[in-house]
Design a protein around this motif. Structure first.
Motif, PDB file in Angstrom:
ATOM      1  N   TYR A  18      -2.556  13.292  -2.377  1.00  0.00           N
ATOM      2  CA  TYR A  18      -2.686  13.756  -3.949  1.00  0.00           C
ATOM      3  C   TYR A  18      -3.321  15.260  -3.672  1.00  0.00           C
ATOM      4  CZ  TYR A  18      -3.174  14.125  -8.684  1.00  0.00           C
ATOM      5  OH  TYR A  18      -2.901  14.827 -10.162  1.00  0.00           O
ATOM      6  N   LYS A  26      -0.791  17.903  -2.889  1.00  0.00           N
ATOM      7  CA  LYS A  26      -0.157  18.148  -4.091  1.00  0.00           C
ATOM      8  C   LYS A  26      -0.535  19.196  -4.716  1.00  0.00           C
ATOM      9  CE  LYS A  26       1.768  15.933  -7.865  1.00  0.00           C
ATOM     10  NZ  LYS A  26       1.066  16.543  -9.255  1.00  0.00           N
ATOM     11  N   TRP A  58       4.101   9.035 -10.579  1.00  0.00           N
ATOM     12  CA  TRP A  58       3.504   8.555  -9.303  1.00  0.00           C
ATOM     13  C   TRP A  58       4.521   8.345  -8.190  1.00  0.00           C
ATOM     14  CZ3 TRP A  58       4.511   3.492  -7.021  1.00  0.00           C
ATOM     15  CH2 TRP A  58       3.650   3.266  -6.010  1.00  0.00           C
ATOM     16  N   PHE A  94       5.414  11.363  -6.670  1.00  0.00           N
ATOM     17  CA  PHE A  94       4.415  11.966  -5.776  1.00  0.00           C
ATOM     18  C   PHE A  94       4.612  11.317  -4.435  1.00  0.00           C
ATOM     19  CE2 PHE A  94       0.347   9.979  -4.388  1.00  0.00           C
ATOM     20  CZ  PHE A  94       0.027  10.926  -3.677  1.00  0.00           C
ATOM     21  N   TYR A 126      -4.223   7.032  -6.006  1.00  0.00           N
ATOM     22  CA  TYR A 126      -3.730   8.209  -6.826  1.00  0.00           C
ATOM     23  C   TYR A 126      -4.567   8.512  -8.165  1.00  0.00           C
ATOM     24  CZ  TYR A 126       0.055  10.234  -9.878  1.00  0.00           C
ATOM     25  OH  TYR A 126       0.820  10.990 -10.817  1.00  0.00           O
ATOM     26  N   GLN A 171      -6.699  11.601  -9.210  1.00  0.00           N
ATOM     27  CA  GLN A 171      -6.771  12.428 -10.644  1.00  0.00           C
ATOM     28  C   GLN A 171      -7.994  12.632 -11.272  1.00  0.00           C
ATOM     29  OE1 GLN A 171      -3.489  10.304 -12.842  1.00  0.00           O
ATOM     30  NE2 GLN A 171      -1.869  11.859 -12.041  1.00  0.00           N
TER      31      GLN A 171
END
Length: 411
Positions: free
Chosen positions: A64, A67, A306, A309, A328, A332
């Motif tokens: 994550y 990303k 999700w 991702f 995840y 976040q």
């Protein structure tokens, strides 16, 4: 004329004040681990050892942050995520925490996993005044801002979960005879306490309980003893490996109790499949996150985000493992905290912003469940919904229930 000149001086002084104020406002504040270009975040996970089923959480979090970095970072800063293995061993956790704080110079330690490991570093983190943020354990002691202002939980705490089950039992199974299987540490003790407290005057419904150590190779003798107690309702509060063994043994004994399973072990891929899906049919647990294996969420925008991702940043990750949803969601939450920090990336401000989350919803939280914190409330999530396993997927039922500790559970 003098009045005019005086006014000019006043205006100039005001202008200067405004410039100073803006400069102060724009002044960037950093503690170790933060700079104009980078935010260093530490993490400790059981990549090996008896709780290694949870290792995927660290991998999801790393993915994550990849990303976030690919999208430009947080307020222009890239995240450097440094994650170490402690094999679910408290002495090793202490070693890794020292390394992260003293050698790597991280701004905070995010999501260190496990009640024993977090207990081992609890005092150290608070003496060092380094955030031990959104720990990956539901023990109730992570919500004690008065004594441990640098430590905060994230997931619903175990006592809340115990109270939620108690509420269900009092409403639907008032004559239950309960046997409890629990992990001999703060996590297991917390869960049993929540159940007892929630049952209140009816706590004598618990007729038997047996504990186990996470390192135990087998739990068969405990399950046999609980089966022999004559209980018709069974609780398993154990890490994934212990829970999988318990489910399998209950099945082998041909025992058919009403079976309640701790949320931390509700992963289809990590627990129920190894235990044998046929043995897991009918089990009740709790949820606060959407389950991608549940057809209900097939077209849900949050679950779609999700999946996209996972496909792009963690393609080897198992999309039926709930731990990958958990990683995840908590990543976040941290990103939101760091966004709120702006250019004040001090450890103190990290904790201030973490304690100032208002009705935050992340992609994969169940509808109606929100993240809320305040300076005297370090329990971000205190609501859950019950769910039942049909042999293939979990199905939610009933309302979202609040199990706040210190308050009576309410619907």
């Amino acid at each position: 004329m003098r009045g005019y000149a005086g006014n000019l001086v006043a205006v100039a002084a005001l202008g200067l004040l405004a410039v100073c104020a803006n400069a102060a406002h724009a002044e960037k504040k950093y503690d170790p681990g933060a700079s104009d270009t980078e935010i260093k975040i530490g993490n400790i996970m059981p990549y090996s050892g008896p709780a290694s089923a949870y290792a995927v959480i660290g991998k999801t979090e790393a993915a994550y942050f990849d990303k976030i970095n690919a999208e430009g970072g947080i307020n222009g800063r890239k995240i450097k995520f440094i994650t170490y293995d402690d094999a679910y061993s408290p002495p090793k956790a202490i070693e890794q925490a020292r390394k992260l704080v003293e050698d790597d110079g991280v701004l905070l330690i995010f999501q260190p996993l496990g009640t024993p490991s977090n207990s081992a570093i609890h005092k150290y983190m608070n003496v060092k005044k380094v955030p031990q943020l959104f720990v990956a354990t539901g023990a109730t002691k992570w919500g004690d801002p008065k004594h441990f202002p640098w430590t905060m939980g994230w997931q619903p705490n175990y006592q809340s979960e115990g109270r939620i089950y108690a509420r269900y039992i009092l409403d639907h199974l008032p004559n239950a005879k309960i046997a409890v299987f629990w992990q001999n540490d703060d996590a297991g003790k917390d869960q049993v306490k929540g159940l007892r407290d929630g049952l209140g005057g009816k706590a004598n419904m618990i007729i038997a309980d047996k504990s186990y150590e996470v390192s135990d190779p087998s739990v068969d003798s405990q399950i046999v003893a609980l089966h022999d107690s004559g209980a018709d309702t069974f609780f398993s509060w154990a890490a994934p490996k212990g829970s999988a063994q318990a489910i399998r043994k209950v099945g082998e004994l041909g025992w058919k109790p009403r079976f309640f399973l701790a949320n931390v072990s509700a992963s289809v891929a990590g627990v129920l499949k190894p235990a044998g899906l046929q043995n897991a049919k009918g089990i009740i647990s709790t949820a606060y996150l959407k389950d991608p294996t549940d057809p209900t969420w097939k077209d849900d925008p949050g679950v779609k985000a999700w999946r996209a991702f996972m496909d792009k940043y963690y393609p080897t990750g198992n999309q039926s493992d709930q731990n990958n949803v958990y990683g995840y969601a908590v990543a976040q939450t941290l990103v939101q905290v760091l966004k709120q920090c702006g250019d004040d990336l001090t450890r103190e401000n990290v904790m201030r912003q973490a304690a100032n989350l208002k009705d935050l919803s992340v992609d994969v939280l169940l509808p109606g469940i929100k993240i809320n914190t305040s300076p005297d409330d370090f329990f971000p999530i205190e609501q859950m919904q019950l769910m039942k396993f049909d042999g293939a997927t979990w199905h939610l039922f009933g309302d979202v229930i609040t199990g706040e500790v210190g308050h009576q559970a309410t619907h």
